[in-house]
Design a protein around this motif. Sequence first.
Motif, PDB file in Angstrom:
ATOM      1  N   VAL A 167       3.762  24.027   0.215  1.00  0.00           N
ATOM      2  CA  VAL A 167       3.247  22.910   1.015  1.00  0.00           C
ATOM      3  C   VAL A 167       2.746  21.793   0.099  1.00  0.00           C
ATOM      4  O   VAL A 167       3.089  20.619   0.269  1.00  0.00           O
ATOM      5  CB  VAL A 167       2.128  23.385   1.981  1.00  0.00           C
ATOM      6  N   GLY A 168       1.947  22.144  -0.906  1.00  0.00           N
ATOM      7  CA  GLY A 168       1.429  21.153  -1.841  1.00  0.00           C
ATOM      8  C   GLY A 168       2.533  20.446  -2.612  1.00  0.00           C
ATOM      9  O   GLY A 168       2.493  19.228  -2.798  1.00  0.00           O
ATOM     10  N   ARG A 169       3.544  21.206  -3.027  1.00  0.00           N
ATOM     11  CA  ARG A 169       4.665  20.601  -3.763  1.00  0.00           C
ATOM     12  C   ARG A 169       5.438  19.625  -2.884  1.00  0.00           C
ATOM     13  O   ARG A 169       5.870  18.567  -3.342  1.00  0.00           O
ATOM     14  CB  ARG A 169       5.614  21.677  -4.298  1.00  0.00           C
ATOM     15  N   GLU A 170       5.630  19.971  -1.616  1.00  0.00           N
ATOM     16  CA  GLU A 170       6.343  19.072  -0.696  1.00  0.00           C
ATOM     17  C   GLU A 170       5.587  17.761  -0.528  1.00  0.00           C
ATOM     18  O   GLU A 170       6.176  16.686  -0.542  1.00  0.00           O
ATOM     19  CB  GLU A 170       6.554  19.733   0.670  1.00  0.00           C
ATOM     20  N   LEU A 171       4.279  17.840  -0.382  1.00  0.00           N
ATOM     21  CA  LEU A 171       3.467  16.627  -0.248  1.00  0.00           C
ATOM     22  C   LEU A 171       3.504  15.805  -1.527  1.00  0.00           C
ATOM     23  O   LEU A 171       3.666  14.581  -1.480  1.00  0.00           O
ATOM     24  CB  LEU A 171       2.027  16.987   0.116  1.00  0.00           C
ATOM     25  N   ALA A 172       3.376  16.463  -2.664  1.00  0.00           N
ATOM     26  CA  ALA A 172       3.400  15.744  -3.942  1.00  0.00           C
ATOM     27  C   ALA A 172       4.761  15.084  -4.166  1.00  0.00           C
ATOM     28  O   ALA A 172       4.837  13.968  -4.670  1.00  0.00           O
ATOM     29  CB  ALA A 172       3.084  16.705  -5.085  1.00  0.00           C
ATOM     30  N   ALA A 173       5.837  15.755  -3.763  1.00  0.00           N
ATOM     31  CA  ALA A 173       7.189  15.225  -3.950  1.00  0.00           C
ATOM     32  C   ALA A 173       7.458  14.015  -3.060  1.00  0.00           C
ATOM     33  O   ALA A 173       8.374  13.247  -3.340  1.00  0.00           O
ATOM     34  CB  ALA A 173       8.227  16.313  -3.679  1.00  0.00           C
ATOM     35  N   ALA A 174       6.665  13.840  -2.008  1.00  0.00           N
ATOM     36  CA  ALA A 174       6.870  12.704  -1.097  1.00  0.00           C
ATOM     37  C   ALA A 174       6.602  11.389  -1.807  1.00  0.00           C
ATOM     38  O   ALA A 174       7.098  10.343  -1.394  1.00  0.00           O
ATOM     39  CB  ALA A 174       5.975  12.829   0.135  1.00  0.00           C
ATOM     40  N   GLY A 175       5.807  11.424  -2.865  1.00  0.00           N
ATOM     41  CA  GLY A 175       5.521  10.211  -3.625  1.00  0.00           C
ATOM     42  C   GLY A 175       5.010   9.093  -2.734  1.00  0.00           C
ATOM     43  O   GLY A 175       4.275   9.311  -1.774  1.00  0.00           O
ATOM     44  N   GLU A 176       5.430   7.882  -3.059  1.00  0.00           N
ATOM     45  CA  GLU A 176       4.997   6.707  -2.308  1.00  0.00           C
ATOM     46  C   GLU A 176       5.657   6.629  -0.938  1.00  0.00           C
ATOM     47  O   GLU A 176       5.285   5.795  -0.123  1.00  0.00           O
ATOM     48  CB  GLU A 176       5.283   5.433  -3.103  1.00  0.00           C
ATOM     49  N   ILE A 227      -3.864  22.790  -1.542  1.00  0.00           N
ATOM     50  CA  ILE A 227      -2.920  21.707  -1.234  1.00  0.00           C
ATOM     51  C   ILE A 227      -3.294  20.453  -2.007  1.00  0.00           C
ATOM     52  O   ILE A 227      -2.461  19.809  -2.638  1.00  0.00           O
ATOM     53  CB  ILE A 227      -2.885  21.445   0.285  1.00  0.00           C
ATOM     54  N   ARG A 228      -4.596  20.108  -1.986  1.00  0.00           N
ATOM     55  CA  ARG A 228      -5.066  18.908  -2.692  1.00  0.00           C
ATOM     56  C   ARG A 228      -4.913  19.020  -4.199  1.00  0.00           C
ATOM     57  O   ARG A 228      -4.818  18.001  -4.884  1.00  0.00           O
ATOM     58  CB  ARG A 228      -6.531  18.618  -2.339  1.00  0.00           C
ATOM     59  N   ALA A 229      -4.872  20.232  -4.730  1.00  0.00           N
ATOM     60  CA  ALA A 229      -4.678  20.395  -6.178  1.00  0.00           C
ATOM     61  C   ALA A 229      -3.341  19.807  -6.605  1.00  0.00           C
ATOM     62  O   ALA A 229      -3.204  19.314  -7.724  1.00  0.00           O
ATOM     63  CB  ALA A 229      -4.756  21.878  -6.558  1.00  0.00           C
ATOM     64  N   GLN A 230      -2.355  19.828  -5.710  1.00  0.00           N
ATOM     65  CA  GLN A 230      -1.036  19.281  -6.023  1.00  0.00           C
ATOM     66  C   GLN A 230      -0.836  17.880  -5.458  1.00  0.00           C
ATOM     67  O   GLN A 230      -0.044  17.109  -5.983  1.00  0.00           O
ATOM     68  CB  GLN A 230       0.046  20.220  -5.499  1.00  0.00           C
ATOM     69  N   ALA A 231      -1.521  17.574  -4.368  1.00  0.00           N
ATOM     70  CA  ALA A 231      -1.392  16.259  -3.717  1.00  0.00           C
ATOM     71  C   ALA A 231      -2.806  15.771  -3.381  1.00  0.00           C
ATOM     72  O   ALA A 231      -3.249  15.866  -2.233  1.00  0.00           O
ATOM     73  CB  ALA A 231      -0.518  16.364  -2.469  1.00  0.00           C
ATOM     74  N   PRO A 232      -3.532  15.256  -4.385  1.00  0.00           N
ATOM     75  CA  PRO A 232      -4.959  14.933  -4.220  1.00  0.00           C
ATOM     76  C   PRO A 232      -5.275  13.906  -3.148  1.00  0.00           C
ATOM     77  O   PRO A 232      -6.385  13.902  -2.618  1.00  0.00           O
ATOM     78  CB  PRO A 232      -5.380  14.403  -5.591  1.00  0.00           C
ATOM     79  N   ASP A 233      -4.345  13.029  -2.826  1.00  0.00           N
ATOM     80  CA  ASP A 233      -4.632  11.978  -1.852  1.00  0.00           C
ATOM     81  C   ASP A 233      -4.300  12.387  -0.417  1.00  0.00           C
ATOM     82  O   ASP A 233      -4.278  11.546   0.476  1.00  0.00           O
ATOM     83  CB  ASP A 233      -3.907  10.687  -2.229  1.00  0.00           C
ATOM     84  N   THR A 234      -4.084  13.669  -0.189  1.00  0.00           N
ATOM     85  CA  THR A 234      -3.770  14.158   1.159  1.00  0.00           C
ATOM     86  C   THR A 234      -4.968  13.962   2.084  1.00  0.00           C
ATOM     87  O   THR A 234      -6.114  14.209   1.721  1.00  0.00           O
ATOM     88  CB  THR A 234      -3.391  15.647   1.112  1.00  0.00           C
ATOM     89  N   GLN A 290       0.836  -1.185   0.000  1.00  0.00           N
ATOM     90  CA  GLN A 290       0.000   0.000   0.000  1.00  0.00           C
ATOM     91  C   GLN A 290       0.881   1.249   0.000  1.00  0.00           C
ATOM     92  O   GLN A 290       1.931   1.266   0.616  1.00  0.00           O
ATOM     93  CB  GLN A 290      -0.882   0.038   1.261  1.00  0.00           C
ATOM     94  N   PRO A 291       0.447   2.318  -0.671  1.00  0.00           N
ATOM     95  CA  PRO A 291       1.208   3.554  -0.607  1.00  0.00           C
ATOM     96  C   PRO A 291       1.155   4.117   0.812  1.00  0.00           C
ATOM     97  O   PRO A 291       0.198   3.888   1.545  1.00  0.00           O
ATOM     98  CB  PRO A 291       0.486   4.473  -1.588  1.00  0.00           C
ATOM     99  N   LYS A 292       2.209   4.829   1.192  1.00  0.00           N
ATOM    100  CA  LYS A 292       2.201   5.467   2.503  1.00  0.00           C
ATOM    101  C   LYS A 292       1.376   6.738   2.429  1.00  0.00           C
ATOM    102  O   LYS A 292       1.094   7.261   1.356  1.00  0.00           O
ATOM    103  CB  LYS A 292       3.631   5.749   2.932  1.00  0.00           C
ATOM    104  N   LEU A 293       0.997   7.215   3.582  1.00  0.00           N
ATOM    105  CA  LEU A 293       0.087   8.350   3.684  1.00  0.00           C
ATOM    106  C   LEU A 293       0.753   9.694   3.465  1.00  0.00           C
ATOM    107  O   LEU A 293       1.914   9.885   3.806  1.00  0.00           O
ATOM    108  CB  LEU A 293      -0.538   8.357   5.074  1.00  0.00           C
ATOM    109  N   ARG A 294      -0.034  10.620   2.934  1.00  0.00           N
ATOM    110  CA  ARG A 294       0.301  12.041   2.925  1.00  0.00           C
ATOM    111  C   ARG A 294      -0.720  12.675   3.866  1.00  0.00           C
ATOM    112  O   ARG A 294      -1.916  12.695   3.561  1.00  0.00           O
ATOM    113  CB  ARG A 294       0.158  12.625   1.523  1.00  0.00           C
ATOM    114  N   ILE A 295      -0.235  13.153   5.003  1.00  0.00           N
ATOM    115  CA  ILE A 295      -1.132  13.699   6.030  1.00  0.00           C
ATOM    116  C   ILE A 295      -0.734  15.129   6.327  1.00  0.00           C
ATOM    117  O   ILE A 295       0.441  15.413   6.561  1.00  0.00           O
ATOM    118  CB  ILE A 295      -1.041  12.872   7.326  1.00  0.00           C
ATOM    119  N   VAL A 296      -1.729  16.024   6.345  1.00  0.00           N
ATOM    120  CA  VAL A 296      -1.522  17.387   6.834  1.00  0.00           C
ATOM    121  C   VAL A 296      -2.158  17.451   8.206  1.00  0.00           C
ATOM    122  O   VAL A 296      -3.358  17.209   8.358  1.00  0.00           O
ATOM    123  CB  VAL A 296      -2.145  18.445   5.897  1.00  0.00           C
TER     124      VAL A 296
END
Length: 187
Positions: A73-82, A100-107, A10-16
């Motif tokens: 913030v969004g770019r950092e979350l998106a860059a975290a990848g899996e 934020i979700r526009a760049q990292a939708p699964d946050t 499973q992919p790891k989480l992106r949590i704010v």
Amino acid sequence: MNTSQPNTGQPKLRIVVMGVSGCGKTTIGDVVARKLGVPFLDGDSLHPVENVAKMAAGTPLTDEDRWPWLAIVGRELAAAGEGGLVLACSALRRVYRDAIRAQAPDTIFLHLNGGKDVLAQRVAGRSAHFMPPALLDSQLATLEPLDTDEAGVVVDIAAPVTDVVAQALTSLAAPAHVLFAELPEQR
């Protein structure tokens, strides 16, 4: 102790970790990240120096001040990848969370919620933070709770840190957020 997450496929989480000043975003976010075996980043460290100077002077940020920061913030979350990431960020309004979700939708948003008295006591007890207690009222006035269509959970901060973390992890693992199978031990 081993703090890496077992490979569950499973992919790891992106949590704010969100909320007003004094709610414990950094403290809770750091512990949650360690429990999940992912990096932690304090969004305050991403603010441009102009924003920090404004807040330190007791001047609330405008949306124009926030948009570049939220993009980072969004770019950092998106860059975290899996690899996943837990990031502390106030994310007080829906439009900020949407940015934020526009760049990292699964946050997923973890809203640390508390009463004004608890928050004011915590903010007044901090000595090395640029956010003065006087801005708490403006943050509370700005706060828009998570909508039912937003991926997230709300946790009350009145309990001790260990209880808040346990509740956060349990809530994040609830059926609507089944993104990991097993939590690693705390280091």
